[in-house]
Design a protein around this motif. Structure first.
Motif, PDB file in Angstrom:
ATOM      1  N   LYS A   1       0.845  -1.203   0.000  1.00 47.27           N
ATOM      2  CA  LYS A   1       0.000   0.000   0.000  1.00 47.27           C
ATOM      3  C   LYS A   1       0.875   1.247   0.000  1.00 47.27           C
ATOM      4  N   ALA A   2       1.847   1.284   0.891  1.00 45.28           N
ATOM      5  CA  ALA A   2       2.717   2.458   0.992  1.00 45.28           C
ATOM      6  C   ALA A   2       3.574   2.613  -0.254  1.00 45.28           C
ATOM      7  N   ALA A   3       4.069   1.492  -0.778  1.00 40.96           N
ATOM      8  CA  ALA A   3       4.947   1.564  -1.945  1.00 40.96           C
ATOM      9  C   ALA A   3       4.198   2.063  -3.164  1.00 40.96           C
ATOM     10  N   LYS A   4       2.967   1.575  -3.308  1.00 39.17           N
ATOM     11  CA  LYS A   4       2.195   2.027  -4.471  1.00 39.17           C
ATOM     12  C   LYS A   4       1.896   3.512  -4.356  1.00 39.17           C
ATOM     13  N   ALA A   5       1.581   3.947  -3.132  1.00 39.41           N
ATOM     14  CA  ALA A   5       1.226   5.360  -2.952  1.00 39.41           C
ATOM     15  C   ALA A   5       2.443   6.264  -3.176  1.00 39.41           C
ATOM     16  N   ALA A   6       3.616   5.850  -2.730  1.00 44.38           N
ATOM     17  CA  ALA A   6       4.772   6.742  -2.783  1.00 44.38           C
ATOM     18  C   ALA A   6       5.550   6.640  -4.085  1.00 44.38           C
ATOM     19  N   GLY A   7       5.412   5.518  -4.789  1.00 44.91           N
ATOM     20  CA  GLY A   7       6.149   5.372  -6.048  1.00 44.91           C
ATOM     21  C   GLY A   7       7.658   5.368  -5.801  1.00 44.91           C
ATOM     22  N   ASP A   8       8.402   6.205  -6.530  1.00 46.05           N
ATOM     23  CA  ASP A   8       9.857   6.184  -6.327  1.00 46.05           C
ATOM     24  C   ASP A   8      10.276   7.115  -5.194  1.00 46.05           C
ATOM     25  N   LYS A   9       9.304   7.754  -4.514  1.00 46.44           N
ATOM     26  CA  LYS A   9       9.629   8.575  -3.348  1.00 46.44           C
ATOM     27  C   LYS A   9       9.523   7.756  -2.073  1.00 46.44           C
ATOM     28  N   PHE A  10       9.353   6.445  -2.245  1.00 47.76           N
ATOM     29  CA  PHE A  10       9.202   5.567  -1.088  1.00 47.76           C
ATOM     30  C   PHE A  10      10.379   5.714  -0.137  1.00 47.76           C
ATOM     31  N   GLY A  11      11.567   5.959  -0.687  1.00 42.43           N
ATOM     32  CA  GLY A  11      12.764   6.043   0.136  1.00 42.43           C
ATOM     33  C   GLY A  11      12.763   7.201   1.116  1.00 42.43           C
ATOM     34  N   THR A  12      11.936   8.195   0.905  1.00 34.90           N
ATOM     35  CA  THR A  12      11.923   9.318   1.849  1.00 34.90           C
ATOM     36  C   THR A  12      11.137   8.989   3.109  1.00 34.90           C
ATOM     37  N   ALA A  13      10.337   7.933   3.065  1.00 39.86           N
ATOM     38  CA  ALA A  13       9.579   7.509   4.258  1.00 39.86           C
ATOM     39  C   ALA A  13       9.236   6.036   4.118  1.00 39.86           C
ATOM     40  N   PRO A  14      10.234   5.172   4.246  1.00 39.76           N
ATOM     41  CA  PRO A  14      10.010   3.750   3.990  1.00 39.76           C
ATOM     42  C   PRO A  14       9.072   3.107   5.005  1.00 39.76           C
ATOM     43  N   VAL A  15       8.261   2.190   4.521  1.00 42.15           N
ATOM     44  CA  VAL A  15       7.340   1.446   5.387  1.00 42.15           C
ATOM     45  C   VAL A  15       7.607  -0.041   5.185  1.00 42.15           C
ATOM     46  N   CYS A  16       8.217  -0.674   6.176  1.00 39.92           N
ATOM     47  CA  CYS A  16       8.553  -2.095   6.074  1.00 39.92           C
ATOM     48  C   CYS A  16       7.984  -2.835   7.266  1.00 39.92           C
ATOM     49  N   ALA A  17       8.641  -3.938   7.647  1.00 42.24           N
ATOM     50  CA  ALA A  17       8.103  -4.748   8.741  1.00 42.24           C
ATOM     51  C   ALA A  17       9.161  -5.045   9.795  1.00 42.24           C
ATOM     52  N   GLY A  18      10.108  -4.145   9.971  1.00 42.79           N
ATOM     53  CA  GLY A  18      11.188  -4.395  10.905  1.00 42.79           C
ATOM     54  C   GLY A  18      10.839  -3.984  12.327  1.00 42.79           C
ATOM     55  N   PRO A  19      11.757  -4.230  13.282  1.00 43.49           N
ATOM     56  CA  PRO A  19      11.481  -3.922  14.683  1.00 43.49           C
ATOM     57  C   PRO A  19      11.300  -2.430  14.961  1.00 43.49           C
ATOM     58  N   TYR A  20      11.824  -1.589  14.077  1.00 44.45           N
ATOM     59  CA  TYR A  20      11.668  -0.154  14.266  1.00 44.45           C
ATOM     60  C   TYR A  20      11.018   0.457  13.043  1.00 44.45           C
ATOM     61  N   LYS A  21      10.280   1.539  13.273  1.00 38.72           N
ATOM     62  CA  LYS A  21       9.718   2.197  12.108  1.00 38.72           C
ATOM     63  C   LYS A  21      10.347   3.563  11.921  1.00 38.72           C
ATOM     64  N   PHE A  22      10.361   3.971  10.661  1.00 41.23           N
ATOM     65  CA  PHE A  22      11.016   5.215  10.273  1.00 41.23           C
ATOM     66  C   PHE A  22      10.261   6.415  10.824  1.00 41.23           C
ATOM     67  N   VAL A  23      11.022   7.352  11.425  1.00 38.89           N
ATOM     68  CA  VAL A  23      10.388   8.555  11.957  1.00 38.89           C
ATOM     69  C   VAL A  23      10.759   9.777  11.128  1.00 38.89           C
ATOM     70  N   GLU A  24      12.066  10.042  11.018  1.00 41.88           N
ATOM     71  CA  GLU A  24      12.462  11.201  10.222  1.00 41.88           C
ATOM     72  C   GLU A  24      13.899  11.047   9.771  1.00 41.88           C
ATOM     73  N   ARG A  25      14.227  11.849   8.754  1.00 44.82           N
ATOM     74  CA  ARG A  25      15.611  11.864   8.290  1.00 44.82           C
ATOM     75  C   ARG A  25      16.013  13.275   7.929  1.00 44.82           C
ATOM     76  N   VAL A  26      17.122  13.731   8.489  1.00 45.34           N
ATOM     77  CA  VAL A  26      17.713  14.989   8.060  1.00 45.34           C
ATOM     78  C   VAL A  26      18.999  14.614   7.335  1.00 45.34           C
ATOM     79  N   PRO A  27      19.055  14.832   6.013  1.00 48.17           N
ATOM     80  CA  PRO A  27      20.214  14.346   5.254  1.00 48.17           C
ATOM     81  C   PRO A  27      21.519  14.851   5.859  1.00 48.17           C
ATOM     82  N   GLN A  28      22.470  13.982   5.967  1.00 51.07           N
ATOM     83  CA  GLN A  28      23.790  14.275   6.510  1.00 51.07           C
ATOM     84  C   GLN A  28      23.777  14.639   7.978  1.00 51.07           C
ATOM     85  N   ASP A  29      22.657  14.478   8.626  1.00 51.65           N
ATOM     86  CA  ASP A  29      22.623  14.793  10.036  1.00 51.65           C
ATOM     87  C   ASP A  29      22.179  13.600  10.864  1.00 51.65           C
ATOM     88  N   ARG A  30      20.969  13.111  10.620  1.00 51.25           N
ATOM     89  CA  ARG A  30      20.522  11.960  11.395  1.00 51.25           C
ATOM     90  C   ARG A  30      19.353  11.252  10.745  1.00 51.25           C
TER      91      ARG A  30
END
Lengths: 313, 292, 510
Positions: free
Chosen positions: C171-200
């Motif tokens: 669902k998330a991949a279809k909605a985001a297309g190739d922008k999926f990498g900016t907010a990935p949705v997978c099934a791991g123990p942690y979920k993505f919150v935010e990314r500041v490039p070159q910072d954290r």
């Protein structure tokens, strides 16, 4: 009064055009194929081809340039090949960081440079003169990446007073923000302190020998009052406009300082992009900073004329 | 006074020529003297390196890596056992050469160009000025990195890169100076007499604008040495195993706690030389400035 | 004032404490693990990602079908079991029930098929080359998929223990297309919150993780800090809890510091010297064309001394492409010791005049440069003139493609299956075969090795290939690097895995 203004504004256009050509050309000159850099460890030839096509790397250079500059003029600075984020977003995210760093650096520069310049002028020829000179110049005489590493070593590792690297936004925590930026700002400001000192010194010397001050001295005013009130006021004028002009130096210094302190600002962004051949990022960021630099220069010239009554006509 | 300066080469009945006056002023300032002496020592060390250096700067000794300073190795050894004192001396050659050669390029290209632009004016001036403005608008280090990467990492190419990047400064300086003296009486006189522009530029204008150029060049050498260190830090300058102070600093930072001498001595060398050039340049500016 | 290393004086301790509290952000209840990375990852999309550091971040947010344990065995993660058909062309995989993606969507066979198809067909996918033997993916039932292969491919399951086996929410991949990498949705123990490039990069615990009881730390912050000295400084001053790629020369310091802990492991890959045997003009060099010269070169090298001088003896010297811990390591080919006399004799026999000039391309990092300098001194004694050319990364890729080198100092991060360490490098036309070594017999052996399914058969094939590759091939293997991590004593349960990726389960912060 500001007769030069329209002409200077007009000169902006060819200058910026040249900047764009220059930075585009430089990127293309760099050996190395961005598609290969983006290709990853496994090097699938099909993917490399696809990257070339997607980013128009297989098209003739003039076409690539026109396409880029066309987008820029309509507000689109392209996107980073590496992390697929729009360049404009990267810039708006990192601009406040570098601005904060630059401002704090200027504060340091003023705090060091101005007193040193005054001291050197007033106590000319004495040990104070020597001391002030060396004090202000030592920042210019040490590679800033080197100074940074030594400071980290002393203040973070040995003393534990300050965080070793990274950046915290002042909106998150202004105390931490100060803590993370005080060392890099000091390193940056040091180099500029020397420039400020020199100008302050020569301006002070000039002012001190001027009729205006001689009259005040003849009137019997105390030496200190003479110096501080009259000479200083006149001398500060050119020094303040210098701030705008040193923006270029600041940015250049920021390149390595941000690298050492891991500050996510412009400098780091550009350097990483150059080494990753992330063309769009380098071109976009340099174009933006060049524009700001040129405008600041213009502003400085305007301020100079405005503040200096004698230059008004 | 400007007229006298213009014919400074000719013998004069006056005892104190402006040049000698300037020299006296220079030597009167302690900081300038310090700068002059140190620069002189550095240059001597660099020139006579093969005879002064106690060891071969490239000779590795795997049994003696990272030894602290002692009687045999005054500055200690580096991470592959090379004598640090010898490397600092030979490194001085590279760093000083980088400073002097790159600034020579900048002066050699920039001053004539600036003079031309300032004297002739018109389209040439417009073109040169716009290009200069454009180059100055790009952060210096970015330009240098891009050029050095393009030319290929080597000390020679780093010198060229720094030289090209510093050229606009001299273009602007020369141009500004030419504009200032262009309206002076002696230039008018020379033109009225019928001198060709080249002659005017060389014999009348150049000697007058030389002082600020000399000052700026001295200060630029200081900056160029730092620039070479910065490029070496990024791996774009002097290539191993040949030493340069910048690349030695680059290697040394990994060993700050284990072998601090690897960092202290090259760092000190850079600091002292660059400080010396800066002080010398400031002294020259005071000495050559007719107003003070 | 008497400073004990790292301990501030009393007055300053107060200040440091205040800063420390400020640093904790006042959120005492929430535990945060701060990890220092050596670079900033690229795009966080498993299909489009290509950096090693990216995989470290993925280890916390994107679970895979299978994983590996310390002994390099394949263990279940999102998949429970796999069964290969007798002809080797069909692999049936049973999936784990009750798994949810970060957006609440269920993980089932359809989602698995979607993810694998995405890896295979998405424009710009870097995973395609890894699993291109897969012809199609079939859904057998909601918890079973079957992969139909074009031909048998034994490394397939190993590939599914890495990015090619990472599952994304359809669902998330279809909605985001190739922008999926900016907010990935997978099934791991942690979920993505935010990314500041070159910072954290910030991730937080996923409450509905299928193995949630093994996850105790609330948040993880990944901070890229390129400079190793600064990275360590951060750890020492308390801004980081764990860092990767500690420098070998800093190991002693970490060992002596009671406030730091060292964790080590051996990598899956290797560090080696690529020889230009047939790539363009520069292939006409004595090293590439003359077997005696090549042998002399290898004999002039003292791997142990290089290891000692540059790395304090930390690396594992070797002459093969798989680490000693791997069952595929071939003991019948021992690592040659330095033999200067024999090297000199071989050169004389070869008839090539000394000094033999060799254009040596070296990547631009301090350790590589140091190794190159040591090699230069060593080989000079045998009559080689190694000309070191330090090249920055992007340029070196180009140069390698064009064959503009005689010798190229190149490392490989390593793959679980030995095929991943040799096939692309030694097969004719392999994408990573910069030296363009090409031998039909070797090709045969390597291709057979990747289709055979029994361990003993594969090992024999690799041994036969090694007999050809080690003396004449395009690579001289030098050593396997030791993975070096340093962390604060507050972190418990950290184990170094052979792939060097930080596993975030079973970690505790005190």
């Amino acid at each position: 009064m500001l007769k030069f203004l329209p002409r200077r504004l007009l000169q902006l256009v060819p200058t910026l055009f040249l900047v764009s050509v220059l930075i585009f050309g430089l990127q293309q000159l760099l050996p190395g194929d961005p598609a290969l850099v983006m290709a990853g460890e496994e090097r699938d030839p099909a993917v490399i081809e696809q990257i070339r096509r997607q980013y128009r790397l297989d098209q003739p250079l003039p076409m690539q340039y026109l396409h880029w500059i066309g987008n820029v003029l309509s507000g689109d600075l392209g996107e980073s090949m590496r992390i697929k984020q729009p360049v404009s977003e990267l810039i708006t995210a990192k601009l406040p960081v570098t601005v904060q760093l630059a401002t704090m650096a200027m504060v340091f520069a003023l705090l060091i440079g101005i007193p040193a310049g005054i001291l050197s002028a007033v106590k000319r020829g004495s040990a104070w003169d020597v001391g002030a000179n060396v004090f202000a110049l030592w920042g210019l005489s040490t590679p800033n990446f080197w100074l940074g590493i030594m400071l980290i070593f002393l203040f973070s590792v040995k003393l534990g007073w300050l965080p070793a690297s990274g950046f915290v936004s002042p909106f998150e925590d202004w105390r931490q923000s100060l803590a993370t930026t005080v060392m890099p700002a000091f390193v940056l400001g040091n180099a500029i302190a020397a420039v400020l000192m020199r100008h302050m010194r020569s301006a002070m010397l000039q002012a001190m020998g001027s009729d205006y001050v001689r009259t005040a001295r003849a009137k019997g005013l105390v030496e200190k009052t003479v110096v501080l009130k009259h000479a200083l006021r006149n001398a500060l004028t050119p020094v303040i406009t210098l701030g705008a002009l040193e923006f270029g130096t600041l940015l250049s210094g920021a390149v390595l300082t941000e690298q050492v302190f891991s500050i996510p600002g412009f400098g780091k962004l550009i350097v990483d992009a150059v080494f990753n051949r992330d063309y769009a990022v380098v071109q976009g960021v340099v174009l933006v900073t060049a524009t700001v630099y040129i405008l600041l220069n213009l502003l400085a010239d305007v301020l100079y004329v405005l503040v200096n009554p004698r230059l008004r006509d | 006074m400007a007229a006298i300066a213009a014919s400074a080469g000719a013998p004069t009945a006056v005892h104190d020529s402006p040049a000698r006056r300037a020299l006296r002023r220079l030597l009167a300032r302690r900081t300038a003297v310090f700068g002059l002496v140190v620069v002189g020592v550095m240059v001597a060390l660099a020139l006579f390196a093969p005879w002064i250096a106690p060891f071969d700067p490239l000779a590795t000794r795997f049994m003696a890596i990272r030894m602290s300073p002692d009687a045999a190795h005054w500055f200690g050894t580096d991470e592959v056992g090379r004598d640090l004192l010898s490397r600092v001396i030979w490194g001085g050659r590279a760093s000083l050469a980088a400073g002097v050669i790159s600034v020579s390029i900048a002066v050699g290209v920039g001053v004539p160009l600036g003079m031309l632009a300032g004297y002739v004016g018109g389209v040439i001036d417009a073109v040169v000025s716009r290009i200069t403005d454009a180059m100055l608008a790009i952060p210096f280090l970015i330009l240098a990195i891009a050029l050095a990467a393009f030319l290929g990492p080597s000390l020679g190419n780093a010198m060229i890169a720094i030289g090209i990047t510093a050229t606009p400064i001299f273009v602007r300086l020369a141009r500004g100076q030419v504009l200032a003296v262009r309206a002076e009486d002696y230039v008018e006189a020379a033109r009225a007499v019928g001198n060709p522009p080249a002659r005017i530029l060389l014999r009348h204008i150049l000697p007058n604008i030389l002082p600020p150029v000399i000052v700026q060049a001295t200060l630029a050498i200081a900056a160029a040495i730092i620039a070479e260190a910065s490029l070496s830090f990024l791996g774009l300058g002097q290539q191993p195993p040949a030493p340069s102070w910048g690349s030695m600093l680059n290697t040394a930072q990994r060993f700050l706690t284990q072998a601090p001498w690897m960092a202290i001595f090259p760092g000190l060398a850079i600091f002292v030389s660059v400080l010396a050039f800066n002080l010398l340049g400031d002294g020259l500016r005071d000495a050559l400035d007719p107003k003070s | 004032m008497n400073f004990k290393y790292g301990r501030p004086s009393a007055r300053l301790a107060a200040l440091a404490l205040a800063l420390g509290l400020a640093l904790a952000g006042g959120a005492q209840a929430q535990s945060t693990l701060r990890i220092g990375l050596a670079e900033d990852p690229d795009v966080l999309d498993p299909t489009l990602a290509r950096t090693y550091v990216g995989r470290i971040v993925f280890a916390s947010i994107c679970d895979k079908l299978f994983d590996i344990d310390e002994k390099l065995n394949v263990v279940p993660q999102l998949a429970l079991s796999q069964q290969v058909s007798p002809d080797g062309k069909a692999v049936t995989i049973k999936l784990r029930p009750g798994v949810k993606f970060h957006d609440g969507e269920p993980f089932d066979a359809e989602a698995a098929k979607f993810s694998l198809d995405r890896h295979l067909t998405m424009q710009g996918s870097f995973r395609r080359a890894e699993i291109n033997q897969v012809d199609r993916v079939e859904v057998v039932d909601p918890l079973t998929i079957r992969l139909q292969l074009k031909s048998p491919f034994s490394p397939l399951i190993a590939q599914l223990t890495d990015r090619a086996g990472m599952m994304v929410s359809p669902k998330a991949a279809k909605a985001a297309g190739d922008k999926f990498g900016t907010a990935p949705v997978c099934a791991g123990p942690y979920k993505f919150v935010e990314r500041v490039p070159q910072d954290r990069i910030v991730v937080e615990r996923f409450k509905d993780y299928w193995d949630a009881r093994r996850v105790t730390i609330e948040r993880i912050v990944y901070r890229p800090i390129q400079d190793s000295t600064v990275r360590l400084a951060n750890l020492k001053s308390g801004q980081l809890d764990l860092l990767e790629r500690l420098l070998a020369t800093d190991v002693d310091e970490v060992k002596k510091d009671s406030k730091l802990r060292l964790a080590t492991g051996t990598e899956l890959g290797y560090q080696g010297l690529t020889i230009n045997v047939a790539n363009g003009e520069k292939a006409n060099n004595p090293l590439g064309k003359n077997a005696k010269v090549r042998q002399a070169f290898e004999l002039a090298l003292d791997r142990e001394t290089i290891n000692k001088v540059v790395f304090n003896g930390l690396q594992k010297v070797d002459n093969q492409w798989v680490p000693q811990a791997s069952p595929f390591h071939m003991d019948k080919f021992p690592t040659p010791k330095r033999d200067l006399a024999k090297a000199r004799t071989l050169i004389k026999e070869s008839g090539v005049a000394t000094p033999i000039a060799i254009d040596f391309m070296v990547p631009n990092n301090p350790e590589s440069r140091a190794v190159a300098e040591v090699m230069q001194a060593m080989t000079a004694e045998a009559g080689f003139d190694l000309k070191i050319r330090v090249t920055e990364f992007a340029t070196s890729l180009n140069e390698a493609e064009k064959g503009n080198f005689h010798l190229y100092f190149l490392a490989w991060s390593g793959r679980t299956d030995p095929d991943g360490n040799i096939f692309s490098f030694a097969s004719c036309g392999g994408p990573l075969n910069y030296g363009k070594f090409c031998d039909k017999k070797v090709d045969e052996l390597l291709t057979q090795a990747r289709t055979a399914t029994t361990f003993s058969v594969r090992k024999t094939l690799y041994e036969q290939a090694a007999a050809e590759i080690l003396p004449r091939g395009g690579v001289i293997y030098l050593y396997h690097r030791t993975l070096l991590f340093a962390h604060s004593p507050k972190l418990a349960g950290f184990k170094v895995m052979p792939d060097g990726l930080i596993r975030v389960t079973d970690l505790k912060l005190q």
